[in-house]
Design a protein around this motif. Structure first.
Motif, PDB file in Angstrom:
ATOM      1  N   LYS A  29       0.810  -1.227   0.000  1.00  0.00           N
ATOM      2  CA  LYS A  29       0.000   0.000   0.000  1.00  0.00           C
ATOM      3  C   LYS A  29       0.837   1.268   0.000  1.00  0.00           C
ATOM      4  O   LYS A  29       0.515   2.240  -0.672  1.00  0.00           O
ATOM      5  CB  LYS A  29      -0.947   0.023   1.202  1.00  0.00           C
ATOM      6  CG  LYS A  29      -2.189  -0.773   1.007  1.00  0.00           C
ATOM      7  CD  LYS A  29      -3.165  -0.562   2.151  1.00  0.00           C
ATOM      8  CE  LYS A  29      -4.431  -1.353   1.887  1.00  0.00           C
ATOM      9  NZ  LYS A  29      -5.435  -1.149   2.920  1.00  0.00           N
ATOM     10  N   SER A  30       1.927   1.276   0.741  1.00  0.00           N
ATOM     11  CA  SER A  30       2.752   2.484   0.843  1.00  0.00           C
ATOM     12  C   SER A  30       3.618   2.714  -0.403  1.00  0.00           C
ATOM     13  O   SER A  30       4.100   3.822  -0.613  1.00  0.00           O
ATOM     14  CB  SER A  30       3.639   2.421   2.088  1.00  0.00           C
ATOM     15  OG  SER A  30       4.482   1.284   2.041  1.00  0.00           O
ATOM     16  N   THR A  31       3.808   1.684  -1.211  1.00  0.00           N
ATOM     17  CA  THR A  31       4.610   1.788  -2.447  1.00  0.00           C
ATOM     18  C   THR A  31       3.916   0.980  -3.547  1.00  0.00           C
ATOM     19  O   THR A  31       4.419  -0.057  -3.969  1.00  0.00           O
ATOM     20  CB  THR A  31       6.047   1.275  -2.218  1.00  0.00           C
ATOM     21  OG1 THR A  31       5.976  -0.062  -1.696  1.00  0.00           O
ATOM     22  CG2 THR A  31       6.824   2.171  -1.272  1.00  0.00           C
ATOM     23  N   PRO A  32       2.774   1.465  -4.019  1.00  0.00           N
ATOM     24  CA  PRO A  32       1.968   0.665  -4.952  1.00  0.00           C
ATOM     25  C   PRO A  32       2.594   0.543  -6.340  1.00  0.00           C
ATOM     26  O   PRO A  32       3.390   1.380  -6.760  1.00  0.00           O
ATOM     27  CB  PRO A  32       0.656   1.439  -5.027  1.00  0.00           C
ATOM     28  CG  PRO A  32       1.035   2.854  -4.716  1.00  0.00           C
ATOM     29  CD  PRO A  32       2.166   2.756  -3.718  1.00  0.00           C
ATOM     30  N   THR A  33       2.202  -0.513  -7.015  1.00  0.00           N
ATOM     31  CA  THR A  33       2.564  -0.708  -8.411  1.00  0.00           C
ATOM     32  C   THR A  33       1.688   0.207  -9.266  1.00  0.00           C
ATOM     33  O   THR A  33       0.492   0.326  -9.012  1.00  0.00           O
ATOM     34  CB  THR A  33       2.342  -2.185  -8.815  1.00  0.00           C
ATOM     35  OG1 THR A  33       3.116  -3.007  -7.938  1.00  0.00           O
ATOM     36  CG2 THR A  33       2.744  -2.442 -10.255  1.00  0.00           C
ATOM     37  N   VAL A  34       2.288   0.843 -10.260  1.00  0.00           N
ATOM     38  CA  VAL A  34       1.530   1.731 -11.144  1.00  0.00           C
ATOM     39  C   VAL A  34       0.548   0.914 -11.986  1.00  0.00           C
ATOM     40  O   VAL A  34       0.805  -0.241 -12.291  1.00  0.00           O
ATOM     41  CB  VAL A  34       2.453   2.551 -12.080  1.00  0.00           C
ATOM     42  CG1 VAL A  34       3.298   3.520 -11.292  1.00  0.00           C
ATOM     43  CG2 VAL A  34       3.300   1.647 -12.949  1.00  0.00           C
ATOM     44  N   THR A  35      -0.572   1.531 -12.329  1.00  0.00           N
ATOM     45  CA  THR A  35      -1.533   0.891 -13.215  1.00  0.00           C
ATOM     46  C   THR A  35      -1.525   1.606 -14.558  1.00  0.00           C
ATOM     47  O   THR A  35      -1.153   2.777 -14.652  1.00  0.00           O
ATOM     48  CB  THR A  35      -2.955   0.925 -12.625  1.00  0.00           C
ATOM     49  OG1 THR A  35      -3.341   2.282 -12.380  1.00  0.00           O
ATOM     50  CG2 THR A  35      -3.036   0.126 -11.337  1.00  0.00           C
ATOM     51  N   GLY A  36      -1.922   0.893 -15.587  1.00  0.00           N
ATOM     52  CA  GLY A  36      -1.988   1.472 -16.916  1.00  0.00           C
ATOM     53  C   GLY A  36      -1.481   0.500 -17.962  1.00  0.00           C
ATOM     54  O   GLY A  36      -1.251  -0.678 -17.692  1.00  0.00           O
ATOM     55  N   VAL A  37      -1.297   1.031 -19.157  1.00  0.00           N
ATOM     56  CA  VAL A  37      -0.797   0.238 -20.285  1.00  0.00           C
ATOM     57  C   VAL A  37       0.598   0.748 -20.628  1.00  0.00           C
ATOM     58  O   VAL A  37       0.780   1.946 -20.883  1.00  0.00           O
ATOM     59  CB  VAL A  37      -1.740   0.361 -21.503  1.00  0.00           C
ATOM     60  CG1 VAL A  37      -1.190  -0.443 -22.682  1.00  0.00           C
ATOM     61  CG2 VAL A  37      -3.146  -0.097 -21.135  1.00  0.00           C
TER      62      VAL A  37
END
Length: 113
Positions: A29-37
């Motif tokens: 939660k404190s270092t989330p993975t980016v979302t997108g394409v």
């Protein structure tokens, strides 16, 4: 390539054909993975990764898809299926090697919940 943050899975696709799926560990939660394409833009068989609170030498099979975010092998934990990373997508060593050999620079990476 598809990264599902909800199920903590990576799915490898060849066109519309499912090839393989594997359990991963994405960002906490404190270092989330980016979302997108995104697209894989750089690959290293082995390299070091450093951040404010980590320094991991000899990280295997790194595939960067957005800035410093990548998919790579993780030899320092086996908590796959649980978000524990600093934002990268951690894979078991054998799975990271397989995925590294499967994907090429330019391979699309779709990251979603």
């Amino acid at each position: 390539m598809e990264v599902n943050l909800t199920t903590q899975r990576v799915i490898a696709w060849e066109g519309k054909r499912w090839v393989d799926a594997m359990i991963v560990s994405t960002g906490k939660k404190s270092t989330p993975t980016v979302t997108g394409v995104f697209n894989i833009y750089l690959k290293y068989r082995k390299s070091s990764m450093r951040g404010d609170d980590y320094n991991v030498p000899n990280m295997p099979h790194i595939m960067y898809f957005h800035r410093g975010y990548g998919l790579h092998g993780a030899y320092w934990h086996n908590r796959f299926g649980t978000p524990v990373s600093h934002g990268c997508v951690n894979l078991a060593l054998d799975k990271a090697k397989w995925l590294y050999n499967f994907a090429t620079v330019g391979t699309p990476v779709v990251v979603h919940y």
